[in-house]
Design a protein around this motif. Structure first.
Motif, PDB file in Angstrom:
ATOM      1  N   THR A  43      77.928 -10.354 -38.498  1.00 33.06           N
ATOM      2  CA  THR A  43      76.908 -10.213 -37.282  1.00 33.06           C
ATOM      3  C   THR A  43      76.523  -8.470 -37.199  1.00 33.06           C
ATOM      4  O   THR A  43      77.522  -7.773 -37.723  1.00 33.06           O
ATOM      5  N   CYS A  44      75.579  -8.177 -36.555  1.00 31.71           N
ATOM      6  CA  CYS A  44      75.391  -6.832 -36.602  1.00 31.71           C
ATOM      7  C   CYS A  44      74.286  -6.329 -35.504  1.00 31.71           C
ATOM      8  O   CYS A  44      73.410  -7.215 -35.211  1.00 31.71           O
ATOM      9  N   SER A  45      74.616  -5.617 -34.564  1.00 29.18           N
ATOM     10  CA  SER A  45      73.922  -5.256 -33.405  1.00 29.18           C
ATOM     11  C   SER A  45      73.069  -3.855 -33.658  1.00 29.18           C
ATOM     12  O   SER A  45      72.346  -3.605 -32.888  1.00 29.18           O
ATOM     13  N   GLU A  51      70.062  -3.926 -43.578  1.00 29.98           N
ATOM     14  CA  GLU A  51      69.891  -3.991 -44.850  1.00 29.98           C
ATOM     15  C   GLU A  51      70.966  -3.802 -45.753  1.00 29.98           C
ATOM     16  O   GLU A  51      71.245  -4.693 -46.826  1.00 29.98           O
ATOM     17  N   PRO A  52      71.822  -2.863 -45.711  1.00 33.68           N
ATOM     18  CA  PRO A  52      73.149  -2.798 -46.303  1.00 33.68           C
ATOM     19  C   PRO A  52      73.957  -4.006 -45.976  1.00 33.68           C
ATOM     20  O   PRO A  52      74.622  -4.659 -46.906  1.00 33.68           O
ATOM     21  N   LEU A  53      74.241  -4.482 -44.873  1.00 34.18           N
ATOM     22  CA  LEU A  53      74.916  -5.772 -44.496  1.00 34.18           C
ATOM     23  C   LEU A  53      74.440  -6.928 -45.217  1.00 34.18           C
ATOM     24  O   LEU A  53      75.220  -7.595 -45.811  1.00 34.18           O
ATOM     25  N   THR A  57      76.523  -8.965 -48.089  1.00 31.08           N
ATOM     26  CA  THR A  57      77.089 -10.210 -47.807  1.00 31.08           C
ATOM     27  C   THR A  57      76.413 -11.401 -48.508  1.00 31.08           C
ATOM     28  O   THR A  57      76.787 -12.467 -48.597  1.00 31.08           O
ATOM     29  N   GLU A  58      74.957 -10.908 -48.877  1.00 26.90           N
ATOM     30  CA  GLU A  58      74.310 -11.930 -49.610  1.00 26.90           C
ATOM     31  C   GLU A  58      74.271 -13.182 -48.821  1.00 26.90           C
ATOM     32  O   GLU A  58      74.604 -14.519 -49.483  1.00 26.90           O
ATOM     33  N   PRO A  59      73.614 -13.378 -47.700  1.00 27.90           N
ATOM     34  CA  PRO A  59      73.575 -14.581 -46.881  1.00 27.90           C
ATOM     35  C   PRO A  59      72.398 -15.499 -47.595  1.00 27.90           C
ATOM     36  O   PRO A  59      71.433 -15.051 -48.065  1.00 27.90           O
ATOM     37  N   VAL A  60      72.585 -16.511 -47.205  1.00 26.58           N
ATOM     38  CA  VAL A  60      71.517 -17.848 -47.489  1.00 26.58           C
ATOM     39  C   VAL A  60      70.554 -17.585 -46.432  1.00 26.58           C
ATOM     40  O   VAL A  60      69.526 -18.164 -46.713  1.00 26.58           O
ATOM     41  N   THR A  79      60.824  -5.638 -45.575  1.00 30.82           N
ATOM     42  CA  THR A  79      61.501  -4.796 -46.704  1.00 30.82           C
ATOM     43  C   THR A  79      62.268  -5.563 -47.590  1.00 30.82           C
ATOM     44  O   THR A  79      62.229  -5.307 -48.876  1.00 30.82           O
ATOM     45  N   LEU A  80      62.813  -6.693 -46.909  1.00 28.54           N
ATOM     46  CA  LEU A  80      63.669  -7.748 -47.979  1.00 28.54           C
ATOM     47  C   LEU A  80      62.819  -8.401 -49.104  1.00 28.54           C
ATOM     48  O   LEU A  80      63.188  -8.443 -50.188  1.00 28.54           O
ATOM     49  N   GLY A  81      61.435  -8.642 -48.655  1.00 27.81           N
ATOM     50  CA  GLY A  81      60.592  -9.200 -49.716  1.00 27.81           C
ATOM     51  C   GLY A  81      60.920 -10.280 -50.079  1.00 27.81           C
ATOM     52  O   GLY A  81      61.519 -11.258 -49.634  1.00 27.81           O
ATOM     53  N   ARG A  82      60.649 -10.539 -51.585  1.00 25.14           N
ATOM     54  CA  ARG A  82      61.013 -11.939 -52.234  1.00 25.14           C
ATOM     55  C   ARG A  82      62.604 -12.340 -52.136  1.00 25.14           C
ATOM     56  O   ARG A  82      63.102 -13.287 -52.431  1.00 25.14           O
TER      57      ARG A  82
END
Length: 187
Positions: A43-45, A51-53, A57-60, A79-82
């Motif tokens: 998790t991140c607040s 983006e680095p997280l 972690t490469e979440p699905v 920003t994440l795009g495809r």
């Protein structure tokens, strides 16, 4: 199960949640604790650290708050795009729905998140992930069938005696394994 991003097997599917409101993150974590096929990996607040997280972690699946100070969830998704994981937007406002779906979001949940609504979202995610996994298998099956069709010609060209044609192929479908005649397989 197949990762939507990497094509690798994952069990269970990893989830990252980004929300500037820690109570919302805690509530989501509690709700997901009872769901064995989705695991909250991080998790991140802080939206500036999102983006680095996500890369690390490469979440699905990504649960992403839309309205955060410094950087909006919509900006992060664009920003994440495809390469983006499946995105479920979280927000206290219903005015962002159209913009959320323009980023190809899977769903849009209003806070506080109702259990019944979250269950429907998780089912939508399961269906989408299963569909992606099935589509990822098709090119591998095509390559295998191509190898089977070329095997006699390759054996003859190399001077090796050709073996008998394959009479049956094992095909796994869910929890079942079936023997099929390879001549009946289209793809």
């Amino acid at each position: 199960r197949m990762s939507a991003r990497t094509g690798k097997e994952t069990q269970p599917w990893s989830v990252v949640a980004i929300d500037d409101e820690p109570p919302a993150l805690i509530a989501l974590a509690r709700s997901l604790a009872d769901v064995p096929d989705f695991v909250l990996a991080a998790t991140c607040s802080d939206p500036l650290s999102a983006e680095p997280l996500i890369r690390d972690t490469e979440p699905v699946v990504l649960f992403l708050d839309i309205n955060m100070p410094g950087r909006s969830g919509l900006d992060i998704a664009r920003t994440l795009g495809r390469e983006a994981p499946l995105i479920v937007f979280l927000t206290a406002y219903d005015t962002y729905a159209v913009a959320a779906f323009e980023t190809h979001a899977i769903d849009y949940l209003l806070k506080p998140i109702e259990r019944k609504r979250l269950a429907a979202t998780l089912e939508r995610l399961r269906v989408t992930l299963a569909d992606r996994a099935q589509r990822a298998v098709i090119p591998r099956l095509d390559a295998l069938l191509d190898q089977l069709e070329r095997a006699p010609a390759l054996a003859a060209a190399s001077g090796v005696a050709a073996s008998a044609p394959v009479a049956r192929v094992l095909v796994k479908q869910g929890d079942r394994t079936t023997l099929l005649d390879p001549r009946l397989i289209d793809r």
